[in-house]
Design a protein around this motif. Structure first.
Motif, PDB file in Angstrom:
ATOM      1  N   UNK A   1      14.818   9.261  10.416  1.00  0.00           N
ATOM      2  CA  UNK A   1      13.732   9.736   9.559  1.00  0.00           C
ATOM      3  C   UNK A   1      13.615   8.912   8.277  1.00  0.00           C
ATOM      4  N   UNK A   2      14.708   8.277   7.874  1.00  0.00           N
ATOM      5  CA  UNK A   2      14.658   7.449   6.661  1.00  0.00           C
ATOM      6  C   UNK A   2      13.694   6.279   6.833  1.00  0.00           C
ATOM      7  N   UNK A   3      13.465   5.889   8.070  1.00  0.00           N
ATOM      8  CA  UNK A   3      12.552   4.780   8.319  1.00  0.00           C
ATOM      9  C   UNK A   3      11.081   5.199   8.154  1.00  0.00           C
ATOM     10  N   UNK A   4      10.879   6.505   7.995  1.00  0.00           N
ATOM     11  CA  UNK A   4       9.520   7.022   7.763  1.00  0.00           C
ATOM     12  C   UNK A   4       9.191   7.175   6.287  1.00  0.00           C
ATOM     13  N   UNK A   5      10.178   6.964   5.410  1.00  0.00           N
ATOM     14  CA  UNK A   5       9.931   7.106   3.964  1.00  0.00           C
ATOM     15  C   UNK A   5       8.982   6.001   3.507  1.00  0.00           C
TER      16      UNK A   5
ATOM     17  N   UNK B   1       0.842  -1.193   0.000  1.00  0.00           N
ATOM     18  CA  UNK B   1       0.000   0.000   0.000  1.00  0.00           C
ATOM     19  C   UNK B   1       0.879   1.244   0.000  1.00  0.00           C
ATOM     20  N   UNK B   2       0.328   2.385  -0.458  1.00  0.00           N
ATOM     21  CA  UNK B   2       1.140   3.606  -0.562  1.00  0.00           C
ATOM     22  C   UNK B   2       1.817   4.007   0.747  1.00  0.00           C
ATOM     23  N   UNK B   3       1.139   3.749   1.868  1.00  0.00           N
ATOM     24  CA  UNK B   3       1.684   4.200   3.155  1.00  0.00           C
ATOM     25  C   UNK B   3       2.728   3.238   3.737  1.00  0.00           C
ATOM     26  N   UNK B   4       3.058   2.172   3.010  1.00  0.00           N
ATOM     27  CA  UNK B   4       4.038   1.184   3.500  1.00  0.00           C
ATOM     28  C   UNK B   4       5.436   1.796   3.577  1.00  0.00           C
ATOM     29  N   UNK B   5       6.116   1.708   4.709  1.00  0.00           N
ATOM     30  CA  UNK B   5       7.495   2.196   4.796  1.00  0.00           C
ATOM     31  C   UNK B   5       8.416   1.355   3.895  1.00  0.00           C
ATOM     32  N   UNK B   6       9.334   2.017   3.212  1.00  0.00           N
ATOM     33  CA  UNK B   6      10.248   1.279   2.325  1.00  0.00           C
ATOM     34  C   UNK B   6      11.262   0.472   3.135  1.00  0.00           C
ATOM     35  N   UNK B   7      11.305   0.691   4.430  1.00  0.00           N
ATOM     36  CA  UNK B   7      12.134  -0.120   5.323  1.00  0.00           C
ATOM     37  C   UNK B   7      11.844  -1.610   5.138  1.00  0.00           C
ATOM     38  N   UNK B   8      10.597  -1.934   4.783  1.00  0.00           N
ATOM     39  CA  UNK B   8      10.218  -3.338   4.569  1.00  0.00           C
ATOM     40  C   UNK B   8      11.037  -3.982   3.449  1.00  0.00           C
ATOM     41  N   UNK B   9      11.493  -3.175   2.514  1.00  0.00           N
ATOM     42  CA  UNK B   9      12.227  -3.695   1.356  1.00  0.00           C
ATOM     43  C   UNK B   9      13.720  -3.417   1.434  1.00  0.00           C
ATOM     44  N   UNK B  10      14.066  -2.440   2.227  1.00  0.00           N
ATOM     45  CA  UNK B  10      15.477  -2.056   2.373  1.00  0.00           C
ATOM     46  C   UNK B  10      15.833  -2.069   3.865  1.00  0.00           C
ATOM     47  N   UNK B  11      16.027  -3.267   4.427  1.00  0.00           N
ATOM     48  CA  UNK B  11      16.236  -3.389   5.879  1.00  0.00           C
ATOM     49  C   UNK B  11      17.479  -2.667   6.381  1.00  0.00           C
ATOM     50  N   UNK B  12      18.402  -2.324   5.445  1.00  0.00           N
ATOM     51  CA  UNK B  12      19.607  -1.606   5.861  1.00  0.00           C
ATOM     52  C   UNK B  12      19.276  -0.238   6.460  1.00  0.00           C
ATOM     53  N   UNK B  13      18.069   0.280   6.165  1.00  0.00           N
ATOM     54  CA  UNK B  13      17.667   1.570   6.733  1.00  0.00           C
ATOM     55  C   UNK B  13      17.462   1.488   8.246  1.00  0.00           C
ATOM     56  N   UNK B  14      17.274   0.279   8.747  1.00  0.00           N
ATOM     57  CA  UNK B  14      17.059   0.111  10.193  1.00  0.00           C
ATOM     58  C   UNK B  14      18.266   0.555  11.006  1.00  0.00           C
ATOM     59  N   UNK B  15      19.439   0.496  10.386  1.00  0.00           N
ATOM     60  CA  UNK B  15      20.661   0.878  11.108  1.00  0.00           C
ATOM     61  C   UNK B  15      21.205   2.226  10.655  1.00  0.00           C
ATOM     62  N   UNK B  16      20.463   2.927   9.784  1.00  0.00           N
ATOM     63  CA  UNK B  16      20.928   4.242   9.318  1.00  0.00           C
ATOM     64  C   UNK B  16      20.896   5.232  10.485  1.00  0.00           C
ATOM     65  N   UNK B  17      21.889   6.095  10.526  1.00  0.00           N
ATOM     66  CA  UNK B  17      21.988   7.049  11.647  1.00  0.00           C
ATOM     67  C   UNK B  17      20.844   8.065  11.658  1.00  0.00           C
ATOM     68  N   UNK B  18      20.207   8.273  10.496  1.00  0.00           N
ATOM     69  CA  UNK B  18      19.070   9.202  10.422  1.00  0.00           C
ATOM     70  C   UNK B  18      17.769   8.396  10.501  1.00  0.00           C
TER      71      UNK B  18
END
Length: 317
Positions: free
Chosen positions: A88-92, A69-86
């Protein structure tokens, strides 16, 4: 509605050495212009018009509940964002990618030259995800082929097919688009932001699908509400475009300056160098332009705005 007076337009197209210009209105082909006859059958790079095709494919995947769905965080597909220092990227979200509002610090051309830099790396997705954020996700549109490549990668993931295979099955075959070429990134994912090559007539079919609100010969390829939603103005476009941006579609309007309240909405796919697929619902019209002859002193001309819109306003009188 009077018929369009096309002689002045043909003169302009000849003067500009325009590659092709097709206009379909009320289901009738009223202009079928090619600089040379063979162009009708040649594949040509549609550049960033590819983005609107990606929008269609993502829309189809969502309609079929194969895509997120449109509101799905892309974190689901790019798990490397879980360890990103920012964090806010987990809200994309997927919709942030579609509306170019992911918030990455990005200048497509000029400035950081983000797009050319990305295309020289060995992993485009990792390059995009590693860019710092300059904006809170969802707040500002910044044109980015990087967002488009993330979408293509997600589509490949959820469909279990290459982007081109999914496109063939769900879009090209129903529209009888038999011939195309599509470039890929170093990981073999088809390019989301550019790189699709089509014939002008097949570009027109794609525009007609959207004019018909996703319907094609009795079959609903994209749900009507999805077409309406994806082509509405979400955010003001970044300069120099005087337009708004939807789901990888530009949206704008024109008006008759002599009459108040005559704003006519339209939406369009736009590719570098003067490639256009324009849909004008209230005129029941699709316009396709391809261009390839722009010298240093000649910038691409918006043939639709400068030359076709005045003819449409004339047609109304």
């Amino acid at each position: 509605m009077k018929s369009l007076e096309l002689k002045p337009l043909i003169h302009v197209l000849n003067e500009l050495e325009t590659r092709s210009c097709l206009i379909e209105q009320q289901g009738n082909m009223i202009m079928n212009y090619y600089r040379e006859p063979q162009i009708a059958n040649e594949l040509y790079k549609i550049n960033s018009c590819t983005k609107s095709v990606i929008s269609a494919l993502v829309s189809i995947a969502m309609d079929q509940q194969r895509g997120p769905k449109p509101e799905t965080p892309i974190l689901e597909f790019f798990p490397q964002l879980a360890t990103d220092s920012d964090s806010r990227k987990r809200d994309i979200t997927i919709e942030h990618l579609l509306t170019m509002s992911a918030g990455f610090n990005w200048t497509e051309f000029g400035g950081q030259n983000s797009f050319p830099t990305m295309s020289k790396t060995s992993d485009w997705v990792q390059f995009v995800l590693s860019q710092p954020l300059s904006d809170v996700p969802g707040t500002r549109m910044e044109y980015s082929s990087g967002c488009s490549q993330l979408l293509a990668t997600i589509l490949r993931n959820v469909s279990g097919q290459t982007v081109a295979e999914f496109a063939e099955q769900q879009l090209f075959q129903p529209l009888s688009i038999e011939s195309y070429h599509w470039e890929t990134d170093p990981q073999g994912t088809h390019t989301g932001g550019f790189g699709l090559h089509l014939r002008p007539m097949d570009m027109l079919k794609f525009g007609r699908l959207y004019l018909n609100q996703g319907g094609w010969e009795g079959r609903q390829i994209i749900q009507t509400e999805t077409v309406r939603y994806s082509t509405r103005p979400f955010l003001p476009a970044a300069k120099p475009q005087k337009a708004f941006y939807g789901w990888h579609w530009w949206t704008s309007s024109f008006s008759d300056e002599t009459e108040i309240g005559t704003e006519t909405d339209y939406f369009y796919a736009l590719g570098f160098g003067g490639q256009y697929i324009v849909v004008v619902p209230s005129y029941d019209m699709v316009v396709v332009v391809t261009a390839d002859r722009f010298k240093k002193k000649r910038t691409p001309v918006d043939i639709f705005r400068q030359y076709i819109v005045p003819l449409l306003l004339q047609q109304n009188k």
